[in-house]
Design a protein around this motif. Sequence first.
Motif, PDB file in Angstrom:
ATOM      1  N   LYS A 369       0.897  -1.297  -0.096  1.00 29.87           N
ATOM      2  CA  LYS A 369      -0.040  -0.181  -0.092  1.00 29.87           C
ATOM      3  C   LYS A 369       0.903   1.271   0.157  1.00 29.87           C
ATOM      4  O   LYS A 369       0.715   2.229  -0.683  1.00 29.87           O
ATOM      5  CB  LYS A 369      -0.925  -0.108   1.135  1.00 29.87           C
ATOM      6  CG  LYS A 369      -1.608   1.219   1.390  1.00 29.87           C
ATOM      7  CD  LYS A 369      -2.571   1.415   0.138  1.00 29.87           C
ATOM      8  CE  LYS A 369      -3.689   0.174   0.256  1.00 29.87           C
ATOM      9  NZ  LYS A 369      -4.588   0.520  -1.029  1.00 29.87           N
ATOM     10  N   PHE A 370       2.154   1.110   0.901  1.00 29.27           N
ATOM     11  CA  PHE A 370       3.003   2.451   0.911  1.00 29.27           C
ATOM     12  C   PHE A 370       3.295   2.632  -0.544  1.00 29.27           C
ATOM     13  O   PHE A 370       3.659   3.669  -1.140  1.00 29.27           O
ATOM     14  CB  PHE A 370       3.748   2.150   1.878  1.00 29.27           C
ATOM     15  CG  PHE A 370       4.811   3.424   2.166  1.00 29.27           C
ATOM     16  CD1 PHE A 370       4.509   4.453   2.693  1.00 29.27           C
ATOM     17  CD2 PHE A 370       6.046   3.386   1.477  1.00 29.27           C
ATOM     18  CE1 PHE A 370       5.122   5.561   2.903  1.00 29.27           C
ATOM     19  CE2 PHE A 370       7.029   4.474   1.352  1.00 29.27           C
ATOM     20  CZ  PHE A 370       6.473   5.491   2.281  1.00 29.27           C
ATOM     21  N   ILE A 371       3.884   1.501  -1.053  1.00 23.90           N
ATOM     22  CA  ILE A 371       4.454   1.621  -2.436  1.00 23.90           C
ATOM     23  C   ILE A 371       3.665   2.206  -3.583  1.00 23.90           C
ATOM     24  O   ILE A 371       3.628   3.127  -4.240  1.00 23.90           O
ATOM     25  CB  ILE A 371       5.213   0.242  -2.965  1.00 23.90           C
ATOM     26  CG1 ILE A 371       6.387   0.014  -2.212  1.00 23.90           C
ATOM     27  CG2 ILE A 371       5.671   0.568  -4.585  1.00 23.90           C
ATOM     28  CD1 ILE A 371       6.935  -1.499  -2.569  1.00 23.90           C
ATOM     29  N   GLU A 372       2.332   1.862  -3.495  1.00 19.49           N
ATOM     30  CA  GLU A 372       1.083   2.059  -4.299  1.00 19.49           C
ATOM     31  C   GLU A 372       0.835   3.845  -4.347  1.00 19.49           C
ATOM     32  O   GLU A 372       0.712   4.437  -5.191  1.00 19.49           O
ATOM     33  CB  GLU A 372      -0.023   1.467  -4.069  1.00 19.49           C
ATOM     34  CG  GLU A 372      -1.092   1.780  -4.541  1.00 19.49           C
ATOM     35  CD  GLU A 372      -2.579   1.047  -4.446  1.00 19.49           C
ATOM     36  OE1 GLU A 372      -3.464   1.276  -5.248  1.00 19.49           O
ATOM     37  OE2 GLU A 372      -2.588   0.495  -3.571  1.00 19.49           O
ATOM     38  N   ARG A 373       0.872   4.129  -3.013  1.00 15.02           N
ATOM     39  CA  ARG A 373       0.607   5.400  -2.721  1.00 15.02           C
ATOM     40  C   ARG A 373       1.821   6.381  -3.128  1.00 15.02           C
ATOM     41  O   ARG A 373       1.497   7.540  -3.236  1.00 15.02           O
ATOM     42  CB  ARG A 373       0.238   5.439  -1.374  1.00 15.02           C
ATOM     43  CG  ARG A 373      -1.100   5.090  -0.966  1.00 15.02           C
ATOM     44  CD  ARG A 373      -2.410   5.777  -1.489  1.00 15.02           C
ATOM     45  NE  ARG A 373      -2.086   7.008  -1.057  1.00 15.02           N
ATOM     46  CZ  ARG A 373      -2.666   7.671   0.135  1.00 15.02           C
ATOM     47  NH1 ARG A 373      -3.252   6.599   1.311  1.00 15.02           N
ATOM     48  NH2 ARG A 373      -2.596   8.919   0.494  1.00 15.02           N
ATOM     49  N   THR A 374       2.944   6.142  -3.296  1.00 18.95           N
ATOM     50  CA  THR A 374       3.949   6.997  -3.323  1.00 18.95           C
ATOM     51  C   THR A 374       4.831   7.043  -4.891  1.00 18.95           C
ATOM     52  O   THR A 374       5.644   7.653  -5.054  1.00 18.95           O
ATOM     53  CB  THR A 374       5.242   6.650  -2.307  1.00 18.95           C
ATOM     54  OG1 THR A 374       5.352   5.277  -2.229  1.00 18.95           O
ATOM     55  CG2 THR A 374       4.582   7.114  -0.756  1.00 18.95           C
ATOM     56  N   ARG A 375       4.329   5.760  -5.495  1.00 24.23           N
ATOM     57  CA  ARG A 375       5.360   5.545  -6.484  1.00 24.23           C
ATOM     58  C   ARG A 375       5.109   6.372  -7.711  1.00 24.23           C
ATOM     59  O   ARG A 375       6.154   6.884  -8.217  1.00 24.23           O
ATOM     60  CB  ARG A 375       4.971   4.191  -7.106  1.00 24.23           C
ATOM     61  CG  ARG A 375       5.740   3.737  -8.669  1.00 24.23           C
ATOM     62  CD  ARG A 375       7.038   3.720  -8.415  1.00 24.23           C
ATOM     63  NE  ARG A 375       7.584   2.167  -8.144  1.00 24.23           N
ATOM     64  CZ  ARG A 375       8.763   1.958  -7.807  1.00 24.23           C
ATOM     65  NH1 ARG A 375       9.614   2.922  -7.566  1.00 24.23           N
ATOM     66  NH2 ARG A 375       9.174   0.621  -7.867  1.00 24.23           N
ATOM     67  N   ASP A 376       3.900   7.073  -7.950  1.00 22.34           N
ATOM     68  CA  ASP A 376       3.837   8.063  -8.932  1.00 22.34           C
ATOM     69  C   ASP A 376       4.615   9.401  -8.707  1.00 22.34           C
ATOM     70  O   ASP A 376       5.228  10.121  -9.489  1.00 22.34           O
ATOM     71  CB  ASP A 376       2.402   8.348  -9.122  1.00 22.34           C
ATOM     72  CG  ASP A 376       1.670   7.240  -9.889  1.00 22.34           C
ATOM     73  OD1 ASP A 376       2.357   6.303 -10.523  1.00 22.34           O
ATOM     74  OD2 ASP A 376       0.319   7.048  -9.640  1.00 22.34           O
ATOM     75  N   ALA A 377       4.470   9.776  -7.166  1.00 20.56           N
ATOM     76  CA  ALA A 377       5.291  10.896  -6.806  1.00 20.56           C
ATOM     77  C   ALA A 377       6.610  10.936  -6.905  1.00 20.56           C
ATOM     78  O   ALA A 377       7.500  11.789  -6.914  1.00 20.56           O
ATOM     79  CB  ALA A 377       4.572  11.520  -5.572  1.00 20.56           C
ATOM     80  N   TYR A 378       7.083   9.382  -6.687  1.00 19.44           N
ATOM     81  CA  TYR A 378       8.619   9.197  -6.634  1.00 19.44           C
ATOM     82  C   TYR A 378       8.947   8.223  -7.608  1.00 19.44           C
ATOM     83  O   TYR A 378       9.525   7.023  -6.945  1.00 19.44           O
ATOM     84  CB  TYR A 378       8.934   9.035  -5.088  1.00 19.44           C
ATOM     85  CG  TYR A 378       8.639  10.043  -4.053  1.00 19.44           C
ATOM     86  CD1 TYR A 378       9.516  11.190  -3.834  1.00 19.44           C
ATOM     87  CD2 TYR A 378       7.330  10.266  -3.572  1.00 19.44           C
ATOM     88  CE1 TYR A 378       9.273  11.877  -2.645  1.00 19.44           C
ATOM     89  CE2 TYR A 378       7.100  11.162  -2.549  1.00 19.44           C
ATOM     90  CZ  TYR A 378       8.137  12.158  -2.091  1.00 19.44           C
ATOM     91  OH  TYR A 378       7.736  12.946  -1.252  1.00 19.44           O
TER      92      TYR A 378
END
Length: 519
Positions: A369-378
């Motif tokens: 879930k953390f990767i899903e929520r941050t991948r686009d921004a980073y």
Amino acid sequence: MTPRWMAALFGALLASAASAAPGGNTDVVRDLAGRVGPIVGSALACTDIARPRIQAIVDKFAAVIKEASSNEAERDDLTQQLNRSVADGRNAVTSGKMDCRLAERQLADLERSIAGPASSGPSLAGVIGPSAAVAATSIAPVPTGPAVRGVTDREIRFGIAGPFSGPAKELGRQMKLGIDTAFNRINDAGGVDGRQLRLIAADDGYEPARTLDAMKQLYEKDQVFGFIGNVGTPTAAVAVPYALDRRTLFFGAFTGANILRNDPPDRYVFNYRASYAEETDSVVRYLVKIRRIPLRQIAVFAQQDAYGDAGYAGVAKAFRSMGANDGAIVRLNYKRNTVDVDDAVNQLKTQKPPIKAVVMVAAYRAAAKFIERTRDAYPGMIYTNVSFVGSTSLAEELGLLGPRFATGVIVTQVVPAVSGYSSAVLEYKNALAKYFPGEAPDYVSLEGYVAANVLIQGLKRAGSQFDTERLIDNLEAMRNIDLGLGTSLNFGRSEHQASHKIWGTALDETGKYQPIELE
């Protein structure tokens, strides 16, 4: 009859039995069996009394029976008398008519009465003749039922407390699967000294509040000999003290936390795997030296409990070893058994300079879930995970999101790549396919398999007549064990962690783990 008088009589009867001609004093020995048996039985019912102490009395008495008997019929009759008396003593404790403090005192008095010149009672030295001395080392123990908790002439029972329900249930299932695979394999080969190994599971849902009940169920109801493969750090904070209080083996837990790695080590706690501190230290060095990430741009995403604390402490130690201030490390938290990562994501967005790598100390769903929520921004972020994450489950979660979420995600491992061809991995995959067809190879089940095989090595070395103390003595003497992992395994009195090896893996675009060099 008081314990001291009982002990004195034991010594006198021993002398009388041994001085008579063989077969001429069976009545004396029969009387002796009726008096010594209850002491042995009550001691056997008390799990805190070391089994070698009791076995020493049984062995000596077996020698006296042999010396006093003129034929097999007399020997069998005397042995049966002893067995009946042992059962009476055991029942006295289990029914509450006698407590273990009195059982301990009676056994101590009995030991003193036969110890030798230093004791006030008659000495056993010279009482048993040469033929009986040989018999004392070779005669089979008097059958007294399960003299050691969880051990019978047919099986050895172990327990595992872990998550078999809830968000982390796949970790518990896989750990049990690996241990069962190893146990099935040795059982098919005849077991350990003819005994089958059996694993009994209790569900704590990865919640410390439930762990004590799970441990009690296994120890008190299921009467397990020891524990193997318990899952989790916060749960271990409850389980380990319980096992230590009962001087019970706690082996191969699925956690790299330091609470299982005291210096000097707790006598009853043994680990197969490398620690979280070793995993996170290895990956921080990889990020800095291989990937050229500045320390100030490395953050930690951690479960908000003892598991997360253990991983964070490893990162902090790596920072200090590199001359950096560990007080500046950014820690992004989430609550155990949830996927609520909002606060962590929001905190990440505020960091200046921007974070370029995150060391994750999490379970698979929260990590995904953390990767899903941050991948686009980073898009260039490097995500690393410690082995507890559950590698296969993490890959499956990320695979559902798409290749861009999975590709490049790193997991440090404490076992070799399951896609490899080492002897240990091939043996594991063959056994898994045989006993659990349809189950895919997995890093967690491989760890359970390896840990179980290390324990099996210790059981084999302990011999057919063993208890917890003897098994631990043999474990501590194990050196250079080669299971085909590519690294040797070692225990010692000051070393209760068999392996310090860390393997690096990273997901490719197909969702498969590929080995990477961490150094």
